[in-house]
Design a protein around this motif. Structure first.
Motif, PDB file in Angstrom:
ATOM      1  N   THR A  47       0.827  -1.204   0.000  1.00 21.57           N
ATOM      2  CA  THR A  47       0.000   0.000   0.000  1.00 21.57           C
ATOM      3  C   THR A  47       0.865   1.259   0.000  1.00 21.57           C
ATOM      4  O   THR A  47       1.892   1.317   0.684  1.00 21.57           O
ATOM      5  CB  THR A  47      -0.951   0.016   1.219  1.00 21.57           C
ATOM      6  N   PRO A  48       0.465   2.289  -0.759  1.00 22.18           N
ATOM      7  CA  PRO A  48       1.283   3.500  -0.867  1.00 22.18           C
ATOM      8  C   PRO A  48       1.008   4.540   0.210  1.00 22.18           C
ATOM      9  O   PRO A  48       1.677   5.577   0.234  1.00 22.18           O
ATOM     10  CB  PRO A  48       0.870   4.040  -2.245  1.00 22.18           C
ATOM     11  N   SER A  49       0.039   4.295   1.094  1.00 25.35           N
ATOM     12  CA  SER A  49      -0.319   5.301   2.095  1.00 25.35           C
ATOM     13  C   SER A  49       0.874   5.615   2.996  1.00 25.35           C
ATOM     14  O   SER A  49       1.720   4.746   3.258  1.00 25.35           O
ATOM     15  CB  SER A  49      -1.498   4.822   2.943  1.00 25.35           C
ATOM     16  N   GLY A  50       0.926   6.860   3.469  1.00 24.27           N
ATOM     17  CA  GLY A  50       2.031   7.273   4.333  1.00 24.27           C
ATOM     18  C   GLY A  50       3.365   7.203   3.647  1.00 24.27           C
ATOM     19  O   GLY A  50       4.372   6.848   4.273  1.00 24.27           O
ATOM     20  N   PHE A  92       5.724  -0.457   3.322  1.00 28.12           N
ATOM     21  CA  PHE A  92       6.413  -1.307   2.346  1.00 28.12           C
ATOM     22  C   PHE A  92       7.425  -2.209   3.048  1.00 28.12           C
ATOM     23  O   PHE A  92       8.244  -1.765   3.860  1.00 28.12           O
ATOM     24  CB  PHE A  92       7.129  -0.450   1.302  1.00 28.12           C
ATOM     25  N   ASP A  93       7.347  -3.483   2.729  1.00 28.71           N
ATOM     26  CA  ASP A  93       8.236  -4.481   3.330  1.00 28.71           C
ATOM     27  C   ASP A  93       8.673  -5.442   2.240  1.00 28.71           C
ATOM     28  O   ASP A  93       7.890  -6.279   1.786  1.00 28.71           O
ATOM     29  CB  ASP A  93       7.500  -5.220   4.444  1.00 28.71           C
ATOM     30  N   HIS A  94       9.921  -5.321   1.806  1.00 27.76           N
ATOM     31  CA  HIS A  94      10.386  -6.156   0.689  1.00 27.76           C
ATOM     32  C   HIS A  94      10.368  -7.640   1.037  1.00 27.76           C
ATOM     33  O   HIS A  94      10.170  -8.489   0.163  1.00 27.76           O
ATOM     34  CB  HIS A  94      11.790  -5.729   0.254  1.00 27.76           C
ATOM     35  N   LEU A  95      10.522  -7.968   2.341  1.00 33.96           N
ATOM     36  CA  LEU A  95      10.495  -9.373   2.731  1.00 33.96           C
ATOM     37  C   LEU A  95       9.099  -9.975   2.530  1.00 33.96           C
ATOM     38  O   LEU A  95       8.971 -11.136   2.129  1.00 33.96           O
ATOM     39  CB  LEU A  95      10.922  -9.517   4.199  1.00 33.96           C
ATOM     40  N   LYS A  96       8.056  -9.172   2.804  1.00 34.52           N
ATOM     41  CA  LYS A  96       6.695  -9.661   2.607  1.00 34.52           C
ATOM     42  C   LYS A  96       6.376  -9.801   1.121  1.00 34.52           C
ATOM     43  O   LYS A  96       5.658 -10.734   0.722  1.00 34.52           O
ATOM     44  CB  LYS A  96       5.699  -8.723   3.285  1.00 34.52           C
ATOM     45  N   LEU A 112      -0.598   9.212  -2.198  1.00 35.50           N
ATOM     46  CA  LEU A 112      -1.515   8.148  -2.599  1.00 35.50           C
ATOM     47  C   LEU A 112      -2.071   7.453  -1.362  1.00 35.50           C
ATOM     48  O   LEU A 112      -1.420   7.369  -0.327  1.00 35.50           O
ATOM     49  CB  LEU A 112      -0.794   7.139  -3.494  1.00 35.50           C
ATOM     50  N   LYS A 113      -3.305   6.950  -1.491  1.00 33.67           N
ATOM     51  CA  LYS A 113      -3.973   6.365  -0.329  1.00 33.67           C
ATOM     52  C   LYS A 113      -4.070   4.844  -0.373  1.00 33.67           C
ATOM     53  O   LYS A 113      -4.038   4.192   0.658  1.00 33.67           O
ATOM     54  CB  LYS A 113      -5.380   6.953  -0.185  1.00 33.67           C
ATOM     55  N   ASP A 114      -4.246   4.268  -1.578  1.00 39.18           N
ATOM     56  CA  ASP A 114      -4.457   2.825  -1.638  1.00 39.18           C
ATOM     57  C   ASP A 114      -3.856   2.259  -2.916  1.00 39.18           C
ATOM     58  O   ASP A 114      -3.278   2.986  -3.733  1.00 39.18           O
ATOM     59  CB  ASP A 114      -5.941   2.473  -1.535  1.00 39.18           C
ATOM     60  N   LEU A 115      -4.015   0.948  -3.088  1.00 43.03           N
ATOM     61  CA  LEU A 115      -3.436   0.271  -4.248  1.00 43.03           C
ATOM     62  C   LEU A 115      -4.071   0.736  -5.552  1.00 43.03           C
ATOM     63  O   LEU A 115      -3.404   0.782  -6.591  1.00 43.03           O
ATOM     64  CB  LEU A 115      -3.596  -1.243  -4.095  1.00 43.03           C
ATOM     65  N   THR A 139       1.323  -7.626  -9.586  1.00 43.36           N
ATOM     66  CA  THR A 139      -0.125  -7.446  -9.740  1.00 43.36           C
ATOM     67  C   THR A 139      -0.814  -8.780  -9.962  1.00 43.36           C
ATOM     68  O   THR A 139      -1.858  -9.070  -9.376  1.00 43.36           O
ATOM     69  CB  THR A 139      -0.426  -6.491 -10.915  1.00 43.36           C
ATOM     70  N   ASP A 140      -0.231  -9.623 -10.816  1.00 45.95           N
ATOM     71  CA  ASP A 140      -0.817 -10.931 -11.087  1.00 45.95           C
ATOM     72  C   ASP A 140      -0.816 -11.787  -9.833  1.00 45.95           C
ATOM     73  O   ASP A 140      -1.790 -12.500  -9.542  1.00 45.95           O
ATOM     74  CB  ASP A 140      -0.026 -11.622 -12.205  1.00 45.95           C
ATOM     75  N   ALA A 141       0.262 -11.716  -9.048  1.00 45.73           N
ATOM     76  CA  ALA A 141       0.331 -12.472  -7.803  1.00 45.73           C
ATOM     77  C   ALA A 141      -0.727 -11.990  -6.813  1.00 45.73           C
ATOM     78  O   ALA A 141      -1.338 -12.788  -6.095  1.00 45.73           O
ATOM     79  CB  ALA A 141       1.727 -12.347  -7.189  1.00 45.73           C
TER      80      ALA A 141
END
Length: 215
Positions: free
Chosen positions: A123-126, A131-135, A175-178, A204-206
């Motif tokens: 999610t782009p908020s804040g 953002f967590d690259h591990l997730k 930005l607020k959401d995906l 996106t496909d995932a």
């Protein structure tokens, strides 16, 4: 039967429109399919242009072999089925209220919960603070058909390039959401650049498959 269309306009904006409220004489999957065919013919629409379908969890709708979902998939294999997420959430809330959390995992098991966490990390908020690259890398492990071994090995580096590029662009700051993220990627044409284009498409496909898994 209520019919709602969700589509992407020429500017990359996701829109949703109420189309029809159709009184059906019976609710068998075959009868509903005939009604949908009539509706498409009435509006001069082609089912081959569909990319998704979503209903509640009733067997006549989501049945793998004889449900409405399967009848449409036989006609157009690209129309992925997604169990209506709002309906899933409703089921979970009702279960919590009635059973004091006892049945929550019947609707959102550990895998679904982890998938939601992986997707939420995008999610782009804040200013992308979540953002967590591990997730995101974990998300790629759920769908090895999207990311081969070599791609997973280089994914961490590519994600670093992606998030640095996005955070340095002021157009992505509020930005607020995906949905906002997708629109801005299209508006700025970053979805066309390499390596962002390929990475964005795969993620996106995932994500889509992740929501489909939450049936």
């Amino acid at each position: 039967m209520t019919v709602v269309f969700r589509f992407v306009d020429k500017h990359g904006i996701v829109k949703e429109r109420f189309v029809d409220l159709d009184h059906v004489k019976e609710t068998s999957s075959l009868s509903l399919k005939c009604d949908i065919n009539s509706l498409f013919a009435k509006h001069e629409l082609n089912m081959k242009n569909l990319r998704g379908q979503g209903y509640d969890g009733a067997s006549n709708m989501k049945g793998e072999f004889n449900g409405l979902r399967s009848l449409i998939l036989r006609e157009c294999s690209s129309v992925f089925y997604v169990h209506c997420f709002a309906h899933q959430l409703q089921l979970a809330v009702v279960a919590v209220a009635q059973k004091h959390f006892g049945e929550f995992n019947d609707h959102f098991d550990e895998v679904n919960t982890e998938l939601l966490g992986c997707i939420a990390s995008l999610t782009p908020s804040g200013s992308f603070c979540e953002f967590d690259h591990l997730k995101v890398m974990r998300l790629s492990e759920f769908y090895p058909e999207n990311f081969n071994h070599m791609e997973r090995m280089t994914l961490e580096h590519r994600l670093g390039l992606y998030i640095d590029n996005i955070r340095e662009d002021e157009r992505f700051a509020n930005l607020k959401d995906l949905g906002d993220l997708v629109c801005m990627m299209v508006e700025t044409k970053k979805h066309l650049s390499h390596p962002q284009k390929e990475l964005f498409e795969k993620i996106t496909d995932a994500m889509i498959k992740g929501f489909q898994k939450m049936e």
